[in-house]
Scaffold this motif. Structure first.
Motif, short mmCIF file in Angstrom:
data_model
loop_
_atom_site.label_atom_id
_atom_site.label_comp_id
_atom_site.label_asym_id
_atom_site.label_seq_id
_atom_site.Cartn_x
_atom_site.Cartn_y
_atom_site.Cartn_z
N VAL A 87 0.83 -1.20 0.00
CA VAL A 87 0.00 0.00 0.00
C VAL A 87 0.87 1.26 0.00
N ILE A 88 1.92 1.25 0.82
CA ILE A 88 2.82 2.41 0.88
C ILE A 88 3.48 2.66 -0.47
N TYR A 89 3.95 1.58 -1.08
CA TYR A 89 4.56 1.72 -2.41
C TYR A 89 3.59 2.33 -3.41
N ALA A 90 2.39 1.74 -3.52
CA ALA A 90 1.43 2.16 -4.53
C ALA A 90 0.96 3.60 -4.32
N LEU A 91 0.68 3.97 -3.08
CA LEU A 91 0.17 5.31 -2.80
C LEU A 91 1.25 6.37 -3.01
N CYS A 92 2.43 6.14 -2.44
CA CYS A 92 3.50 7.13 -2.58
C CYS A 92 3.93 7.30 -4.03
N PHE A 93 3.93 6.20 -4.77
CA PHE A 93 4.28 6.23 -6.19
C PHE A 93 3.34 7.16 -6.95
N SER A 94 2.04 7.00 -6.73
CA SER A 94 1.06 7.80 -7.46
C SER A 94 1.12 9.27 -7.06
N ILE A 95 1.17 9.55 -5.76
CA ILE A 95 1.18 10.94 -5.31
C ILE A 95 2.44 11.66 -5.78
N ALA A 96 3.58 10.99 -5.68
CA ALA A 96 4.84 11.63 -6.06
C ALA A 96 4.87 11.97 -7.54
#
Length: 305
Positions: A87-96
């Motif tokens: 979840v951390i990977y997917a969310l941070c990836f999109s927001i960044a």
């Protein structure tokens, strides 16, 4: 040969994931939080279908095969820690990627992945030969040469989020090596990640303005955005990750780390084909250097005593 085929397919899927995300967010088809939610939902749905078929075949094989081995596979249901990393990977990836350009984002992401995985490999006393160290240095130099010309100075917050995404991906990849059944573990990890969906929606719809981000705008979600997020989840994430974690047990941590440097190169090629991005001489040179160094590193499997 099997490891090579699985790895190539997985790397193409990872590159396609970057392409889908770039297209969706750069064109404003969808916001980052909605993209992440749809990506997780579609990946989980895809993997549930695959796991159901896989379990049915295993149960039939159990009639003639070693039943304890089959039971061990069926009992592999991932872990909550891996799901949190996902979840951390997917969310941070999109927001960044809302604020970072492609070159800068890829450079930060994959640098963090490499440092995490190689650092863990060295901690576990995986030694590199002199040729592997040289190949790794050449690959990193080629990667930097490829990405720096297109890189812009990122915002500190976006850069930190992308680095966090890379670290989470690295942790998730490392944990995938210990799975009895990478396919089932990946599927259950995505299913567990759905627990975070209501939280993502709540935060995305109510609190983002106070944190300096834009709240989720349901009216701004387009059909193109939903389709791209679904493809990112079902195809690039669901299928791609299941294949990658099938390949992971056949690779050393250091080998798995360096081959991922190919992903930005493949993503750039997909950008040329699907987004009409320009193919430059620096890109051709860097691609040759990186892919050649990765090949040398992967083939040099002997570890000094």
């Amino acid at each position: 040969m099997k490891a090579t085929i699985y790895t190539i397919i997985a790397l193409i899927a990872f590159a396609a994931n970057s392409l889908f995300c770039r297209m969706a967010l750069a064109e404003g088809y969808i916001d980052a939080w909605s993209f992440t939610v749809i990506r997780l939902l579609s990946a989980a749905a895809c993997l549930v279908v695959i796991m159901t078929i896989h379990a049915y075949r295993l149960q039939r094989q159990a009639l003639t095969a070693d039943k304890p081995s089959v039971d061990a596979i069926l009992n592999d249901k991932g872990s909550w820690l891996s799901s949190v990393s996902l979840v951390i990977y997917a969310l941070c990836f999109s927001i960044a990627y809302v604020e970072l350009d492609t070159g800068t984002g890829a450079l930060i992401l994959f640098s963090a992945v490499q440092l995490t995985m190689i650092g863990w490999g060295i901690y576990k006393k995986e030694q590199l030969s002199a040729l592997q160290w040289l190949a790794f240095a050449v690959a990193v130099a080629g990667f930097v040469y490829l990405m720096l010309p297109s890189a812009a100075i990122p915002s500190p917050l976006a850069a930190a989020l992308m680095a966090m995404s890379g670290i989470a991906w690295g942790i998730y990849s490392i944990r995938g090596k210990s799975c009895v059944s990478p396919l089932r573990a990946t599927g259950f990890n995505f299913v567990r990640s759905l627990v975070a969906v209501p939280i993502l929606l709540l935060v995305g719809m109510t609190y983002l303005d106070d944190l300096g981000f834009k709240n989720i705008n349901l009216e701004g979600i387009t059909t193109e955005g939903v389709l791209l997020a679904s493809a990112s989840g079902a195809i690039a994430s669901g299928l791609g990750y299941s294949i990658w974690y099938t390949a992971m047990p056949l690779l050393k941590n250091t080998q798995a780390a360096i081959v991922q440097l190919c992903v930005p190169v493949i993503a750039a090629l997909l950008g040329v084909i699907f987004l009409s991005e320009q193919l430059t001489v620096p890109f051709i040179v860097a691609s040759t250097v990186i892919l050649g160094a990765v090949l040398v590193f992967t083939l040099n499997k002997k570890v000094p005593v």
